[in-house]
Design a protein around this motif. Structure first.
Motif, PDB file in Angstrom:
ATOM      1  N   LYS A   1       0.823  -1.207   0.000  1.00 56.99           N
ATOM      2  CA  LYS A   1       0.000   0.000   0.000  1.00 56.99           C
ATOM      3  C   LYS A   1       0.855   1.253   0.000  1.00 56.99           C
ATOM      4  CE  LYS A   1      -1.993  -1.365   3.752  1.00 56.99           C
ATOM      5  NZ  LYS A   1      -2.738  -1.594   4.970  1.00 56.99           N
ATOM      6  N   ILE A   2       0.300   2.262  -0.629  1.00 61.49           N
ATOM      7  CA  ILE A   2       0.878   3.599  -0.634  1.00 61.49           C
ATOM      8  C   ILE A   2      -0.023   4.455   0.244  1.00 61.49           C
ATOM      9  CG2 ILE A   2       1.460   5.601  -2.041  1.00 61.49           C
ATOM     10  CD1 ILE A   2       1.807   3.603  -4.386  1.00 61.49           C
TER      11      ILE A   2
ATOM     12  N   ASN B   1      -0.816   8.281   1.979  1.00 61.78           N
ATOM     13  CA  ASN B   1      -0.626   9.721   1.912  1.00 61.78           C
ATOM     14  C   ASN B   1      -1.434  10.363   3.022  1.00 61.78           C
ATOM     15  OD1 ASN B   1      -1.672  12.539   1.004  1.00 61.78           O
ATOM     16  ND2 ASN B   1       0.172  12.183  -0.215  1.00 61.78           N
TER      17      ASN B   1
ATOM     18  N   GLN C   1       4.187  10.960   2.766  1.00 65.68           N
ATOM     19  CA  GLN C   1       3.901   9.705   2.071  1.00 65.68           C
ATOM     20  C   GLN C   1       4.683   8.584   2.733  1.00 65.68           C
ATOM     21  OE1 GLN C   1       4.909  12.526   0.156  1.00 65.68           O
ATOM     22  NE2 GLN C   1       2.756  13.005  -0.116  1.00 65.68           N
TER      23      GLN C   1
ATOM     24  N   GLY D   1       4.998   3.884   2.612  1.00 67.69           N
ATOM     25  CA  GLY D   1       4.608   2.611   2.031  1.00 67.69           C
ATOM     26  C   GLY D   1       4.484   1.580   3.139  1.00 67.69           C
TER      27      GLY D   1
END
Length: 166
Positions: A125-126, A128, A137, A139
Motif C-alpha cells: 500500500k501507498i 498519503n 507519504q 509505504g
C-alpha cells in the motif's frame, strides 16, 4: 497513519475486527490477504461512514479471482476531516484547515501448490497523509497465511501482519 486503525467494512467492524481467520470476502485485502485465494467470483465492497464533527471514512475493495494465477485485488481507505478553525501558538485565530488520509492497496493471493488447504497473500500500500498544506507519504506491506482443514467444516487457522513499513 493512525487512520489505518479504523476498520473497514460493516461485517468486520461489527465483529470487533476479529476477522483475520474469517475474511472470506473482498474485505480480505484489509484484514488478511491470504483469504483472497478462496474467492470463486469477483467481489466489490464499498462503505461510507460518517463520524461526528465532520470526520468521515470511505472504504472500497475489488477482488478478481483468476483460475490460473490466483486472486488479484485493489482497495482504498480514506479518512477526511472537514475544515475546522486553526489557531496560532498564542491562541489567535489563524483561518481554517482540513485534513485527509488515503491508502491505496494492491494485493495478490493463491493456494500453495502441493500443500492442501494452505493459502498465502500479500498486499502493498501507498499511504498519503495531508494536514492543510503539509503532507507525508509512506509505504506499507500486509501479509497473510491461511490454513483450512476442510472448506466445509469451518475450521481455519490464520496469521496476518498489517501495516509493516515506514
Amino acid at each position: 497513519a493512525n487512520f489505518l486503525r479504523v476498520g473497514g467494512g460493516a461485517r468486520p467492524v461489527a465483529m470487533g475486527e476479529a476477522y483475520a481467520a474469517l475474511a472470506d470476502d473482498a474485505h480480505a485485502v484489509y484484514y488478511n490477504p491470504a483469504w483472497l485465494a478462496v474467492l470463486e467470483r469477483q467481489e466489490v465492497t464499498l462503505m461510507h461512514n460518517k463520524f461526528f464533527e465532520g470526520v468521515s471514512q470511505q472504504y472500497g475493495a475489488y477482488a478478481y479471482p483468476h483460475w490460473q494465477y490466483g486472486t488479484f485485488a485493489a482497495a482504498f481507505t480514506m479518512l477526511t476531516v472537514e475544515p475546522f478553525d486553526a489557531y496560532t501558538a498564542n491562541d489567535q485565530p489563524d483561518g481554517r484547515v482540513d485534513a485527509q488520509d488515503l491508502a491505496v492497496s494492491g494485493a495478490w493471493a493463491r493456494d500453495v501448490p502441493g500443500l492442501k488447504g494452505l493459502s498465502i497473500g500479500v498486499a502493498g500500500k501507498i499511504i498519503n497523509s495531508r494536514l492543510h498544506t503539509y503532507s507525508a507519504q509512506a509505504g506499507a506491506l500486509d501479509a497473510g497465511l491461511l490454513w483450512r482443514q476442510d472448506p466445509h467444516d469451518g475450521v481455519s487457522l490464520a496469521f496476518a501482519i498489517r501495516n509493516l513499513g515506514t
